[in-house]
Design a protein around this motif. Structure first.
Motif, PDB file in Angstrom:
ATOM      1  N   THR A  55       0.509   3.759   1.349  1.00 36.04           N
ATOM      2  CA  THR A  55       0.789   4.345   2.548  1.00 36.04           C
ATOM      3  C   THR A  55       1.767   3.908   3.776  1.00 36.04           C
ATOM      4  O   THR A  55       2.137   4.323   5.066  1.00 36.04           O
ATOM      5  N   GLU A  56       2.169   1.927   2.968  1.00 37.11           N
ATOM      6  CA  GLU A  56       3.748   2.171   4.032  1.00 37.11           C
ATOM      7  C   GLU A  56       4.930   2.118   3.160  1.00 37.11           C
ATOM      8  O   GLU A  56       5.393   1.546   3.550  1.00 37.11           O
TER       9      GLU A  56
ATOM     10  N   GLY B  69      -4.982   1.466  -0.586  1.00 39.61           N
ATOM     11  CA  GLY B  69      -4.788   1.759   1.074  1.00 39.61           C
ATOM     12  C   GLY B  69      -5.651   3.103   0.929  1.00 39.61           C
ATOM     13  O   GLY B  69      -5.995   3.908  -0.058  1.00 39.61           O
ATOM     14  N   THR B  70      -6.698   4.403   2.378  1.00 40.57           N
ATOM     15  CA  THR B  70      -7.022   5.389   1.826  1.00 40.57           C
ATOM     16  C   THR B  70      -6.265   6.301   1.949  1.00 40.57           C
ATOM     17  O   THR B  70      -5.333   6.492   2.279  1.00 40.57           O
TER      18      THR B  70
ATOM     19  N   PRO C 204       1.128  -1.222  -0.078  1.00 46.48           N
ATOM     20  CA  PRO C 204      -0.434  -0.004   0.362  1.00 46.48           C
ATOM     21  C   PRO C 204       0.227   1.497  -0.018  1.00 46.48           C
ATOM     22  O   PRO C 204       1.794   1.434   0.411  1.00 46.48           O
TER      23      PRO C 204
END
Length: 213
Positions: free
Chosen positions: A165-166, A207-208, A163
């Motif tokens: 986000t990571e 991801g968001t 993701p």
């Protein structure tokens, strides 16, 4: 590269670039991926046998990928012509029809063209044109370019996709990386110049988006 992106018109209509190439790149995701308009078919890479009849939904697309395909093919042709000119250049030099400085200039141009071709090919082959996700949300299909500037599809398990986000990339960057936990291959997409077609499916994979701001 940023200037080139801004220079490419983000046209959505099929008449702008020609109907065949528009249909070649921007199929809805519901069509059979084996149906292609024109003489060339895409090279399917890493396609799981069980996904033969899988239906995919488009979640992201980058309209300018067609222009990058043209540039890639043009660069291959230009480099080939430059390299092919070397043997006649050596012959003309041996016959006294070309000076040594001219021969060195020709060799330098050919060498520079080869270096630029390698660099551009490395980037273009990893630039994402379209992203698809299957209905079950387990397989990500990445449409990108080959060395020759034609379309190629690569299939990745969603569970192996890292993701956003990571990662350390930010959505406002010109390019963000699509990385895999297995480290098999890295792709690049631009959220600034590309368009998210299906936000919900996109967030299921990457991801968001609110956390990426």
């Amino acid at each position: 590269m940023a200037a080139l992106l801004r220079a490419v018109p983000r046209l959505r209509g099929p008449a702008a670039w020609g109907r065949p190439l528009h249909e070649l790149w921007f199929c809805s995701g519901k069509e059979d991926p084996k149906r292609w308009v024109g003489n060339r078919s895409p090279t399917l890479k890493e396609k799981p046998p069980s996904e033969e009849n899988e239906k995919f939904q488009m979640v992201y697309r980058f309209n300018a990928i067609r222009a990058f395909g043209y540039v890639s093919r043009l660069k291959v042709a230009q480099t080939a012509l430059t390299v092919v000119a070397l043997p006649p250049g050596f012959y003309w030099y041996s016959q006294g029809l070309m000076t040594f400085n001219s021969l060195c200039l020709l060799g330098g141009i050919a060498g520079f063209a080869l270096v630029m071709l390698c660099w551009m090919s490395y980037f273009f082959r990893r630039l994402v044109g379209i992203l698809y996700v299957n209905e079950s949300g387990t397989i990500l299909r990445v449409a990108h370019l080959t060395f020759w500037g034609w379309r190629q599809d690569t299939y990745c398990p969603v569970a192996d996709v890292m993701p956003l986000t990571e990662t350390k990339d930010r959505p406002q960057d010109l390019f963000v990386r699509i990385q895999q936990y297995s480290g098999k291959q890295t792709f690049y997409l631009t959220l600034r110049h590309g368009r998210i077609v299906d936000r919900e499916r996109f967030m299921q994979v990457f991801g968001t988006l609110d956390r990426l701001k």
